[in-house]
Structure formats: structure tokens, C-alpha cells
Write a protein that holds these residues in place. Structure first.
Motif, PDB file in Angstrom:
ATOM      1  N   SER A   2       0.818  -1.209   0.000  1.00 57.28           N
ATOM      2  CA  SER A   2       0.000   0.000   0.000  1.00 57.28           C
ATOM      3  C   SER A   2       0.856   1.266   0.000  1.00 57.28           C
ATOM      4  O   SER A   2       2.040   1.241   0.347  1.00 57.28           O
ATOM      5  N   ARG A   3       0.193   2.330  -0.344  1.00 63.78           N
ATOM      6  CA  ARG A   3       0.855   3.636  -0.356  1.00 63.78           C
ATOM      7  C   ARG A   3       1.304   4.032   1.049  1.00 63.78           C
ATOM      8  O   ARG A   3       2.378   4.593   1.229  1.00 63.78           O
ATOM      9  N   SER A   4       0.476   3.733   2.058  1.00 71.08           N
ATOM     10  CA  SER A   4       0.847   4.079   3.436  1.00 71.08           C
ATOM     11  C   SER A   4       2.079   3.299   3.895  1.00 71.08           C
ATOM     12  O   SER A   4       2.897   3.806   4.660  1.00 71.08           O
ATOM     13  N   TRP A   6       4.582   2.380   1.920  1.00 73.38           N
ATOM     14  CA  TRP A   6       5.734   3.027   1.296  1.00 73.38           C
ATOM     15  C   TRP A   6       6.054   4.355   1.972  1.00 73.38           C
ATOM     16  O   TRP A   6       7.223   4.727   2.087  1.00 73.38           O
ATOM     17  N   LYS A   7       5.024   5.067   2.439  1.00 70.61           N
ATOM     18  CA  LYS A   7       5.259   6.314   3.179  1.00 70.61           C
ATOM     19  C   LYS A   7       6.011   6.019   4.484  1.00 70.61           C
ATOM     20  O   LYS A   7       6.919   6.747   4.858  1.00 70.61           O
TER      21      LYS A   7
END
Length: 142
Positions: A2-4, A6-7
Motif C-alpha cells: 500500500s501507499r501508506s 511506502w510512506k
């Protein structure tokens, strides 16, 4: 992934590298001072790397890999500290081998060789720290 996720990884990488800059400053300062005082460069590397390593253990455990405030209330985990010591010993061995190669076989000046070795080991250190040293069964705090 998910994008979170990777953040979170990006934030960890930034924190790891900011702490790494401090570790590197400690390492380079001690290394350079020891060289200036005539210490054999491999002994200087061992002592300087060890000082940066201790700083790294404390700060990365507390701020980078999700321990947060809990780390200030608990002592360092013995198993994690052991993994940290093993991983950083491996990295120290790699750095000593590369440093000896660059100075003895390639004739490079010790401080310049140290800079190249440092650049080489940063990525390895983050990967190993994230995937093996600072792993936790508890969910990580973002």
C-alpha cells in the motif's frame, strides 16, 4: 504494498539516514582525530565505527523503527541488541576489508577511502536493520 506502507518506509529511511549522518559525523570525527594522533588506520576504524554503532543502536531503536516512546520506558531488547551487534560486526568486517583494499592495494588516502566505504555500506545497513535487526512482533508506529 500500500501507499501508506511506502510512506512509512520512506519516513524510516529518512530518519535512519538523519541518525546515520550523526553516526557518520561521530565516526569520521573520531577516525580523523585518531589518524591525526598517529593511530593505525584499522584500529582507528574499529574504535570510530564502534562509537557510531552505539549511537545508532540507541537512536534507531528509539526513533526509527517504530519503538517511539515505549523505547524510553524499556531497556533495549537483548535479542534485538544481539542482532544489532552481529549485523554491525558484519558491516564492520566489510568496511575493514574495503578500507584495507582501497588504502593498501589501491594506494588511496585513508580518509578518502573511508568516505567511499561509508557510501557503500549505508544501503546495506538500512536494509539489514529494517529486515532483521529492528524487527518486532508489535505493530510499528508511523
Amino acid at each position: 504494498m500500500s501507499r501508506s506502507h511506502w510512506k512509512m518506509v520512506a519516513a524510516q529511511f529518512i530518519k535512519f539516514n538523519l541518525i546515520g549522518l550523526l553516526n557518520t559525523a561521530i565516526d569520521f570525527l573520531i577516525f580523523t582525530l585518531l589518524i591525526w594522533f598517529g593511530t593505525y588506520y584499522l584500529l582507528a576504524q574499529l574504535l570510530a565505527y564502534s562509537a557510531g554503532m552505539i549511537n545508532s543502536l540507541v537512536l534507531n531503536n528509539r526513533y526509527t523503527f517504530g519503538k517511539g516512546e515505549a523505547a524510553s520506558k524499556h531497556s533495549l531488547d537483548l535479542k534485538m541488541s544481539g542482532r544489532f551487534l552481529v549485523w554491525n560486526s558484519i558491516l564492520l568486517g566489510i568496511s575493514l576489508l574495503l578500507l584495507a583494499t582501497l588504502t593498501n592495494w589501491w594506494g588511496m588516502e585513508a580518509v578518502l577511502a573511508k568516505a567511499l566505504v561509508t557510501v557503500t555500506t549505508v544501503g546495506l545497513n538500512f536494509y539489514g536493520s529494517k529486515k532483521w535487526v529492528f524487527v518486532s512482533k508489535e505493530p510499528q508506529v508511523e
